[in-house]
Design an enzyme around this catalytic site. Structure first.
Site, PDB file in Angstrom:
ATOM      1  NE  ARG A   1      -3.400   2.267   2.908  1.00 34.57           N
ATOM      2  CZ  ARG A   1      -4.651   2.540   2.564  1.00 34.57           C
ATOM      3  NH1 ARG A   1      -5.339   1.647   1.890  1.00 34.57           N
ATOM      4  NH2 ARG A   1      -5.206   3.696   2.880  1.00 34.57           N
TER       5      ARG A   1
ATOM      6  NE  ARG B   1     -10.298  -3.657   1.058  1.00 39.03           N
ATOM      7  CZ  ARG B   1      -9.548  -2.617   1.463  1.00 39.03           C
ATOM      8  NH1 ARG B   1     -10.097  -1.441   1.689  1.00 39.03           N
ATOM      9  NH2 ARG B   1      -8.246  -2.751   1.608  1.00 39.03           N
TER      10      ARG B   1
ATOM     11  CG  ASP C   1     -12.813   8.097  -2.010  1.00 48.14           C
ATOM     12  OD1 ASP C   1     -12.702   7.943  -0.774  1.00 48.14           O
ATOM     13  OD2 ASP C   1     -11.861   7.950  -2.797  1.00 48.14           O
TER      14      ASP C   1
ATOM     15  CG  HIS D   1      -8.281   1.151  -3.150  1.00 46.65           C
ATOM     16  ND1 HIS D   1      -7.766  -0.037  -2.674  1.00 46.65           N
ATOM     17  CD2 HIS D   1      -8.790   1.800  -2.059  1.00 46.65           C
ATOM     18  CE1 HIS D   1      -7.931  -0.100  -1.375  1.00 46.65           C
ATOM     19  NE2 HIS D   1      -8.544   1.001  -0.970  1.00 46.65           N
TER      20      HIS D   1
ATOM     21  CB  CYS E   1     -13.768   3.157  -0.256  1.00 44.83           C
ATOM     22  SG  CYS E   1     -13.191   4.829  -0.553  1.00 44.83           S
TER      23      CYS E   1
ATOM     24  CD  GLN F   1     -13.178  -0.329  -0.723  1.00 46.82           C
ATOM     25  OE1 GLN F   1     -12.471  -0.251   0.276  1.00 46.82           O
ATOM     26  NE2 GLN F   1     -14.431  -0.731  -0.672  1.00 46.82           N
TER      27      GLN F   1
END
Length: 335
Positions: free
Chosen positions: A131, A322, A254, A158, A294, A161
């Protein structure tokens, strides 16, 4: 229901549970997962089916240790609540051992070359989740590593996700055909990019509503459009929130300033406010529409408190997924 799942041979997952064909996952063994388009449409659907099975096993407290004796390195340049906990718990659930690596310990590309880090870690572990900020660093890591690389987040993508998002949409709306996913906010962030690609991959229409100057990357848009032509979906980029929301069955919010953009937060807030997911916006969507986020959410900015709470059950299903989607991915690429 027979819930016995075993690894009968290296790279072969077998199960009699609901007739799931684990042979379809064999193509993913040893592969990297850097963007959602590293999957074919069929591979994505199969992986989502596997994730649903793992969710049932987890909720039924049925052991499913497909990866006994394996180790997974988790390298974080960007800290995270959901990414760390979901990956770490998932690795334990699968019977493997997680190793949490901080930036101070690795300092990718600074203490030594990315190539040397990749080749060293490949001798110790069976997969690497990373990440970080620059997507090119993940691509370079994958180029030199001999074990699967999983992109836990970069500034551009991402994909883990979005696997969870697709699982959630499937659970709540029954499928993807005939659905329309709308992303509101910064069209050039990692979620907009990966959602656009993910929607195209499963044949779902996608629209992004964003301020002028915040449109998606032309490279990502072109790649998504190519997939959309194959699966029969449509992609729309517009500066008009009302245009995007017509027929929307999934509305996605987001944060407006991602990690590393904190200095721009106030300026971004000023231009992004017309793209807030609020009651007025939801009134323009399809009556059956769901809302996804998210997380973490900045209530009162990209989404109102009222809307988030109205759709909280869906949003926290999304957060839970997730865990299951990432477990399916890890088992598929490492088994």
């Amino acid at each position: 229901m027979d819930t016995l799942m075993t690894l009968s041979a290296p790279g072969t997952l077998q199960s009699s549970m609901d007739g799931f064909d684990f042979q379809k996952l064999v193509s993913l063994k040893g592969r990297d997962f850097l963007t959602i388009l590293d999957l074919t449409p069929q591979e994505c659907q199969t992986l989502l089916g596997f994730a649903r099975q793992l969710k049932m096993l987890k909720r039924g407290r049925v052991p499913h240790r497909f990866l006994n004796g394996r180790s997974v390195a988790m390298y974080f340049e960007k800290p995270s609540n959901r990414t760390r906990v979901s990956f770490e718990v998932g690795i334990y659930d699968l019977g493997a051992h997680p190793l949490y690596l901080r930036k101070e310990e690795i300092n990718l590309g600074v203490r030594e070359t990315i190539a040397d880090t990749a080749r060293t870690l490949s001798r110790y572990v069976d997969a690497i989740m990373i990440r970080t900020f620059a997507h090119k660093d993940v691509e370079e890591l994958a180029e030199w590593a001999s074990v699967p690389i999983i992109n836990g987040l970069t500034d551009d993508h991402h994909p883990c996700q979005v696997l969870a998002d697709l699982q959630t949409i499937q659970e709540h709306l029954g499928g993807f055909k005939g659905q329309k996913l709308v992303f509101a906010g910064d069209g050039c962030n990692n979620m907009s990019h990966s959602l656009m690609e993910g929607a195209a991959l499963v044949g779902m229409d996608f629209a992004v509503a964003c301020p002028p100057g915040h449109e998606p990357s032309p490279v990502v848009l072109a790649r998504a459009q190519k997939m959309a032509e194959y699966t029969g979906s449509r992609i729309t980029v517009t500066n008009q929130m009302s245009e995007a929301l017509k027929g929307a069955t999934v509305v996605y919010a987001d944060v407006w300033a991602s990690m590393g953009q904190e200095a721009e937060a106030e300026a971004r807030k000023a231009v992004m406010m017309p793209y807030q997911v609020n009651g007025e916006a939801m009134a323009q969507a399809d009556p059956k529409a769901i809302v996804l986020h998210c997380l973490p959410a900045h209530r009162g900015e990209e989404i109102t408190h009222e809307v988030l709470e109205r759709y909280a059950d869906v949003i926290f299903d999304e957060a839970e997924n997730r865990l299951h989607a990432q477990k399916a991915l890890m088992a598929a690429v490492m088994a």
